[in-house]
Design a protein around this motif. Structure first.
Motif, mmCIF file in Angstrom:
data_model
loop_
_atom_site.group_PDB
_atom_site.id
_atom_site.type_symbol
_atom_site.label_atom_id
_atom_site.label_comp_id
_atom_site.label_asym_id
_atom_site.label_seq_id
_atom_site.Cartn_x
_atom_site.Cartn_y
_atom_site.Cartn_z
ATOM 1 N N GLU A 1 -26.436 -25.757 -12.601
ATOM 2 C CA GLU A 1 -26.813 -24.533 -11.890
ATOM 3 C C GLU A 1 -26.994 -23.421 -12.918
ATOM 4 N N TYR A 2 -28.054 -22.636 -12.764
ATOM 5 C CA TYR A 2 -28.389 -21.627 -13.752
ATOM 6 C C TYR A 2 -28.617 -20.277 -13.075
ATOM 7 N N GLU A 3 -28.573 -19.242 -13.878
ATOM 8 C CA GLU A 3 -28.963 -17.921 -13.423
ATOM 9 C C GLU A 3 -30.451 -17.938 -13.074
ATOM 10 N N TYR A 4 -30.809 -17.259 -11.989
ATOM 11 C CA TYR A 4 -32.201 -17.250 -11.527
ATOM 12 C C TYR A 4 -33.051 -16.321 -12.393
ATOM 13 N N ARG A 5 -34.285 -16.728 -12.602
ATOM 14 C CA ARG A 5 -35.259 -15.935 -13.327
ATOM 15 C C ARG A 5 -36.549 -15.920 -12.514
ATOM 16 N N SER A 6 -37.206 -14.791 -12.445
ATOM 17 C CA SER A 6 -38.337 -14.629 -11.526
ATOM 18 C C SER A 6 -39.509 -15.552 -11.858
ATOM 19 N N ASP A 7 -39.629 -16.004 -13.100
ATOM 20 C CA ASP A 7 -40.738 -16.891 -13.451
ATOM 21 C C ASP A 7 -40.333 -18.359 -13.471
ATOM 22 N N ASP A 8 -39.202 -18.700 -12.844
ATOM 23 C CA ASP A 8 -38.777 -20.093 -12.768
ATOM 24 C C ASP A 8 -39.753 -20.899 -11.921
ATOM 25 N N THR A 9 -40.076 -22.086 -12.405
ATOM 26 C CA THR A 9 -40.904 -23.031 -11.662
ATOM 27 C C THR A 9 -40.250 -24.403 -11.719
ATOM 28 N N ILE A 10 -40.754 -25.315 -10.913
ATOM 29 C CA ILE A 10 -40.245 -26.689 -10.963
ATOM 30 C C ILE A 10 -40.452 -27.267 -12.354
ATOM 31 N N GLN A 11 -41.583 -26.984 -12.937
ATOM 32 C CA GLN A 11 -41.897 -27.500 -14.271
ATOM 33 C C GLN A 11 -40.929 -26.957 -15.316
ATOM 34 N N SER A 12 -40.629 -25.650 -15.281
ATOM 35 C CA SER A 12 -39.730 -25.065 -16.282
ATOM 36 C C SER A 12 -38.302 -25.559 -16.108
ATOM 37 N N ASN B 1 -31.928 -13.266 -18.556
ATOM 38 C CA ASN B 1 -32.652 -12.027 -18.278
ATOM 39 C C ASN B 1 -32.160 -10.925 -19.209
ATOM 40 N N ILE B 2 -32.314 -11.150 -20.515
ATOM 41 C CA ILE B 2 -31.897 -10.168 -21.521
ATOM 42 C C ILE B 2 -33.072 -9.231 -21.791
ATOM 43 N N GLN B 3 -32.874 -7.959 -21.494
ATOM 44 C CA GLN B 3 -33.959 -6.992 -21.657
ATOM 45 C C GLN B 3 -33.992 -6.466 -23.088
ATOM 46 N N ILE B 4 -35.170 -6.484 -23.707
ATOM 47 C CA ILE B 4 -35.370 -5.975 -25.066
ATOM 48 C C ILE B 4 -36.446 -4.899 -25.008
ATOM 49 N N ASP B 5 -36.087 -3.667 -25.364
ATOM 50 C CA ASP B 5 -37.050 -2.574 -25.463
ATOM 51 C C ASP B 5 -37.526 -2.479 -26.909
ATOM 52 N N HIS B 6 -38.809 -2.706 -27.121
ATOM 53 C CA HIS B 6 -39.390 -2.678 -28.463
ATOM 54 C C HIS B 6 -39.962 -1.280 -28.722
ATOM 55 N N SER C 1 -38.479 -18.253 -26.519
ATOM 56 C CA SER C 1 -37.408 -17.743 -25.669
ATOM 57 C C SER C 1 -36.302 -17.068 -26.466
ATOM 58 N N ASN C 2 -36.342 -17.178 -27.769
ATOM 59 C CA ASN C 2 -35.355 -16.543 -28.648
ATOM 60 C C ASN C 2 -36.120 -15.723 -29.685
ATOM 61 N N PRO C 3 -36.625 -14.561 -29.291
ATOM 62 C CA PRO C 3 -37.566 -13.837 -30.152
ATOM 63 C C PRO C 3 -36.914 -13.225 -31.378
ATOM 64 N N PHE C 4 -37.767 -12.881 -32.358
ATOM 65 C CA PHE C 4 -37.317 -12.101 -33.502
ATOM 66 C C PHE C 4 -36.950 -10.696 -33.050
ATOM 67 N N SER D 1 -41.340 -3.429 -23.007
ATOM 68 C CA SER D 1 -40.111 -4.209 -22.889
ATOM 69 C C SER D 1 -40.445 -5.662 -22.584
ATOM 70 N N THR D 2 -39.555 -6.548 -23.000
ATOM 71 C CA THR D 2 -39.682 -7.968 -22.683
ATOM 72 C C THR D 2 -38.339 -8.485 -22.203
ATOM 73 N N ASP D 3 -38.374 -9.624 -21.511
ATOM 74 C CA ASP D 3 -37.162 -10.305 -21.061
ATOM 75 C C ASP D 3 -37.035 -11.616 -21.823
ATOM 76 N N ALA D 4 -35.877 -11.837 -22.445
ATOM 77 C CA ALA D 4 -35.645 -13.064 -23.213
ATOM 78 C C ALA D 4 -34.799 -14.029 -22.396
ATOM 79 N N ASP D 5 -34.963 -15.311 -22.657
ATOM 80 C CA ASP D 5 -34.261 -16.367 -21.927
ATOM 81 C C ASP D 5 -33.612 -17.311 -22.943
#
Length: 609
Positions: free
Chosen positions: A302-313, A242-247, A269-272, A253-257
């Motif tokens: 075990e990972y840090e939780y992210r709001s858009d986590d799904t079973i597929q991801s 949940n790394i916040q990037i203000d453009h 997930s690793n933006p320019f 803003s976007t959140d990077a994973d």
């Protein structure tokens, strides 16, 4: 006219002529500006029609380097042009122009032949293209123009948060997020908050010309893909999901994973990073929401939780299913109103697979209940059909495996066979019989030499060899075969092997009526150095040492005759010297005793007279 005025007229004519020529040039220039634009039918310089002109900005060449970012870096609808960007413009038409290394100056202007200075600062690539086309259209008609970024400017970003090295960084164009995170968390302190030029330390391949490597910094990235700061407490961890990037240039803003990037290689997930980006990195603590996936997956964790986590991801982050996984359903453990509940979800239900998960959910992928169909074992040597045979893991017996191999051949050495167990872990768990001497030392009173001997024994039996007697029905029925086991059946050559202090050691034909003494006689008897008290029989299969009277000789057995120990030459000489000294000392003691006795007798005789 008087001749004396002629020189004066000549001087006046010379002074007026340059001004008249300059006036004509200005008039012609005004006519060109106000008249028709250059086209195929009205081109006023016929020698340029159909020609190709090349224009290179020498200043711009100094900005160019060998490295160019990926094409993905240049989004024509969003990349904002600024000072130090190097532009490439191509014009095709009645006059073709290839202009390279055009630099946007500090005021945001770009000089273009046939267009003059054009203000492009703050424009996207598409917007700047239209502005340049409008400027060139004042000079040319019937043309096509292409506008490309030849070398983007370095980007200035800022890292904020409770990190060791916050502040502003100047990055090479095309740098991705992971490079900034690695530098901001490095153990090397910064001097104040001054702008620092970052070298190419990104873990992403920006382009083939960048010598970057696709790896995570082992000092910074922990097993669960959170960031560990080596300069602080080892328990300090930072968020990677949940790394916040203000453009600033995009005004949102976007959140990077980065965890997804490290696990799956997803570049999204690793933006320019672009000029003006602000990166916020926060710490994790024991109350930070988490999520986990385990069971039959390649990388349970075990990972840090992210709001858009799904079973597929999460399945992608975990590397997908491992062999033997039940891919039809998954078990979800979740707290509902303070009560822990479990739910079995079908993986064929795409709605459930793509539904966002909640904080602290736990996913478990079960293993298939069906029996394994891929287990097999090997039989080598004197079997009728040696090879690899299917088995029911941990259920097929040794006898059944021998039957699958067609039974034993006539030349099989039944008392010399052995089994080597497959050294395979069960679902990632080591065998309970794995020997770890370091752990044993903590609770044992064994001396150091004892542990050294134990390690030697462990190394000698590293292949987990087990002796088997193929004529023992109990062994054939009790030994269970596991996947990967190998059974070796040596050839019976009907011989006995003699080693050691014999005059003629070697291989001798096996005779059921012969004793150990008979074979020694057949081998020429004992040598001069032989020790007749140390004669042993070594059994063919088990390699057990027996006294000659404790066992019957069988084909393949070995007879070993030890030798009398001998010393090294210097030790032998020292022994001889010590022996001579001892004899000399004994003689002196005897002479001294005799002298003492003689003196006593002489004294006694003298007194009694």
């Amino acid at each position: 006219m008087s001749r004396r005025f002629i020189p004066a007229y000549i001087v006046l004519f010379i002074l007026i002529s340059p001004f008249k020529s300059l006036s004509q040039d200005i008039s012609n220039s005004d006519q060109n500006r106000s008249g028709s634009r250059i086209s195929g039918g009205s081109f006023e310089t016929p020698s340029l029609i159909g020609q190709t002109l090349y224009f290179i900005d020498q200043v711009g060449l100094e900005f160019l380097g060998e490295t160019v970012p990926d094409a993905e870096y240049f989004d024509r609808e969003s990349y904002v042009i600024g000072p130090q960007d190097v532009i490439n413009i191509n014009i095709t038409g009645p006059v073709s122009l290839y202009a390279q290394a055009l630099v946007v100056n500090s005021s945001g202007y770009l000089y273009i032949p046939y267009g003059g200075n054009v203000d492009v600062a703050g424009l996207t690539i598409d917007e700047a293209t239209r502005s340049v086309e409008n400027a060139v259209a004042k000079e040319l008609v019937d043309f096509e123009l292409t506008f490309h970024i030849q070398k983007p400017r370095p980007v200035q970003i800022q890292v904020i948060g409770d990190v060791p090295n916050p502040g502003r960084y100047l990055l090479p164009a095309g740098t991705r997020l992971d490079a900034a995170i690695t530098r901001a968390l490095s153990a090397q302190p910064r001097n104040g908050n001054a702008l620092k030029m970052m070298d190419n330390t990104s873990t992403e391949n920006i382009s083939p010309s960048f010598n970057y490597s696709f790896r995570a910094n082992s000092e910074l990235i922990s097993r669960d893909s959170t960031v560990v700061n080596p300069g602080l407490d080892e328990n300090t961890r930072y968020s990677l999901r949940n790394i916040q990037i203000d453009h600033r240039w995009k005004s949102y803003s976007t959140d990077a994973d980065l965890t997804t990037y490290y696990k799956t290689g997803s570049r999204e997930s690793n933006p320019f990073l672009y000029d003006g980006d602000q990166i916020y990195l926060r710490k994790l603590n024991e109350r930070s929401p988490r999520i986990s996936i385990s069971g039959a997956v390649d990388s349970p964790n075990e990972y840090e939780y992210r709001s858009d986590d799904t079973i597929q991801s999460l399945l992608k982050i975990a590397g997908g299913y491992t062999d033997g996984a039940d891919t039809t359903h998954i078990i979800l453990y979740r707290y509902r109103d303070g009560e822990l509940s479990s739910e079995t979800l079908s993986l064929n239900n795409q709605t459930a697979v793509r539904q966002p998960l909640q904080e602290n959910d736990r996913l478990v992928v079960p293993y298939s209940d069906g029996s394994r169909q891929n287990s097999s074992a090997w039989v080598y040597g004197e079997a009728e059909i040696p090879g690899n045979f299917p088995i029911d893991n941990d259920d097929t017996t040794l006898g059944e495996l021998i039957k699958l191999a067609g039974g034993l051949s006539d030349r099989a050495l039944t008392n010399g066979a052995y089994l080597i167990r497959a050294n395979m872990s069960n679902r990632g768990v080591q065998s309970a019989t794995t020997l770890n001497t370091a752990q044993l030392m903590r609770t044992s009173d064994q001396v150091l030499q004892g542990f050294e001997y134990l390690e030697m024994e462990r190394d000698l039996n590293s292949d987990q060899r087990m002796f088997i007697d193929l004529e023992d029905e109990q062994q054939l029925s009790r030994i269970r075969i596991t996947d990967g086991d190998r059974v070796y059946i040596p050839t019976d050559y009907q011989n006995i092997v003699l080693y050691g202090q014999l005059n003629n050691p070697g291989n001798y034909p096996f005779n059921t009526s012969y004793t150990v003494r008979d074979y020694i006689s057949q081998a020429g008897g004992l040598s001069l150095a032989a020790n007749p008290d140390r004669i042993f029989v070594i059994k063919a299969g088990s390699r057990a040492w027996k006294q000659p009277g404790e066992t019957d000789l069988e084909s393949g057995d070995m007879i070993f005759v030890d030798r009398t120990p001998f010393d090294e030459l210097n030790a032998q000489r020292q022994y001889e010297i010590q022996l001579r000294n001892a004899r000399r000392n004994n003689a002196q003691l005897v002479l001294t005793a005799i002298s003492t006795v003689a003196a006593a007798i002489t004294t006694y005789v003298a007194i009694t007279r």
